[in-house]
Scaffold this active site. Structure first.
Site, mmCIF file in Angstrom:
data_model
loop_
_atom_site.group_PDB
_atom_site.id
_atom_site.type_symbol
_atom_site.label_atom_id
_atom_site.label_comp_id
_atom_site.label_asym_id
_atom_site.label_seq_id
_atom_site.Cartn_x
_atom_site.Cartn_y
_atom_site.Cartn_z
ATOM 1 N N ARG A 1 -9.319 3.701 -9.910
ATOM 2 C CA ARG A 1 -8.145 3.213 -9.193
ATOM 3 C C ARG A 1 -6.870 3.507 -9.995
ATOM 4 O O ARG A 1 -5.823 3.832 -9.434
ATOM 5 C CB ARG A 1 -8.318 1.704 -8.978
ATOM 6 C CG ARG A 1 -7.264 1.037 -8.159
ATOM 7 C CD ARG A 1 -7.276 1.513 -6.730
ATOM 8 N NE ARG A 1 -6.211 0.850 -6.010
ATOM 9 C CZ ARG A 1 -6.360 0.192 -4.869
ATOM 10 N NH1 ARG A 1 -7.542 0.162 -4.278
ATOM 11 N NH2 ARG A 1 -5.355 -0.402 -4.289
ATOM 12 N N ASN B 1 8.258 -3.997 -0.189
ATOM 13 C CA ASN B 1 7.133 -4.031 0.750
ATOM 14 C C ASN B 1 7.496 -4.962 1.901
ATOM 15 O O ASN B 1 8.184 -5.971 1.704
ATOM 16 C CB ASN B 1 5.870 -4.550 0.053
ATOM 17 C CG ASN B 1 4.616 -4.339 0.882
ATOM 18 O OD1 ASN B 1 4.644 -3.677 1.921
ATOM 19 N ND2 ASN B 1 3.509 -4.899 0.418
ATOM 20 N N THR B 2 7.056 -4.608 3.081
ATOM 21 C CA THR B 2 7.268 -5.495 4.223
ATOM 22 C C THR B 2 5.915 -6.055 4.650
ATOM 23 O O THR B 2 4.908 -5.344 4.723
ATOM 24 C CB THR B 2 7.997 -4.773 5.375
ATOM 25 O OG1 THR B 2 8.080 -5.663 6.481
ATOM 26 C CG2 THR B 2 7.319 -3.496 5.789
ATOM 27 N N HIS B 3 5.915 -7.370 4.920
ATOM 28 C CA HIS B 3 4.660 -8.089 5.172
ATOM 29 C C HIS B 3 4.798 -8.895 6.474
ATOM 30 O O HIS B 3 5.812 -9.570 6.669
ATOM 31 C CB HIS B 3 4.375 -9.033 4.002
ATOM 32 C CG HIS B 3 3.111 -9.814 4.173
ATOM 33 N ND1 HIS B 3 1.860 -9.252 4.023
ATOM 34 C CD2 HIS B 3 2.920 -11.112 4.497
ATOM 35 C CE1 HIS B 3 0.948 -10.177 4.255
ATOM 36 N NE2 HIS B 3 1.554 -11.314 4.540
ATOM 37 N N GLY C 1 1.497 -8.968 -8.338
ATOM 38 C CA GLY C 1 0.601 -9.816 -7.557
ATOM 39 C C GLY C 1 0.425 -9.322 -6.133
ATOM 40 O O GLY C 1 0.895 -8.247 -5.767
#
Ligand code: GRF
Length: 206
Positions: free
Chosen positions: A70, A112-114, A148
């Site tokens: 990864r 980031n969009t959540h 996180g």
């Protein structure tokens, strides 16, 4: 972030790319203050990449399965994104967590969009989790990515009602309509005005 004349955006996608499309449409206007310079993905054959190709943009794909670890994937993503010298990296429906090396390269400049009102319902199944919980309102959150899961400093949030007969699909679609407007408005402001982060508080301006 200081504000360059026109901020360079690299957008990462994993799916339909409607958030990407909203950014592409907004950036067609020079006064928006940002333009998409490349689009990357973690998988092939997605509409998000097709949208970028139709817009004449360079695209790239780095799949986790192509790498032994990864961490190797994360470094490869970092290297290819770096080549486009982004001022901001926008994860727009990108369904992978980026790692330490990636974040170190673009420190505090990865967004980031959540599809939920964080800190409620982090993770991969936010609309479904919100529906199962029985909340009466949900929405979307734009945040600065940290190490996180959906835990970074919040740039903007928008709310939508949850209707009694909602399915995961109808709720997510309602969220996405509001999410696209929030994303476009906020990324434009971040690009034009710059921003600071102090004690988790994101403020526009220098
Ligand atoms: C968005 O709701 C995003 O928040 C979530 O997946 C959706 C992506 O939509 N992670 P699209 O690919 O931009 O249409």
């Amino acid at each position: 972030m200081p504000s360059p004349a026109v901020a360079r955006l690299v957008v990462l996608v994993s799916g339909a790319g409607t958030n990407l499309q909203a950014l592409l449409d907004a950036a067609a206007e020079p006064s928006y203050g940002a333009r998409v310079v490349a689009v990357g993905a973690d998988r092939d054959d997605i509409e998000g990449l097709a949208r970028a190709e139709r817009a004449g943009l360079p695209t790239f794909v780095r799949k986790v399965s192509q790498f032994e670890t990864r961490e190797g994937w994360d470094r490869a993503m970092r290297d290819i994104v770096s080549r486009f010298e982004p001022d901001l990296v926008v994860l727009a429906g990108f369904m992978k967590l980026v790692g330490e090396d990636f974040l170190a390269a673009f420190d505090g400049r990865v967004l980031n969009t959540h599809p939920a009102l964080l800190p409620a319902f982090p993770g991969m199944h936010a609309p479904s989790d919100a529906l199962a919980y029985g909340v009466k309102a949900s929405g979307a959150t734009l945040f600065v990515v940290d190490g996180g899961v959906d835990s970074g400093p919040i740039v903007a949030q928008v709310t939508v009602p949850v209707e009694p007969d909602d399915t995961v699909e109808t709720l997510h679609e309602r969220i996405k309509v509001a999410e696209r407007t929030m994303l476009v408005d906020s990324v434009g402001r971040l690009a034009r005005e710059g921003f600071t982060i102090t004690d988790r508080k994101v403020r526009f301006g220098r």
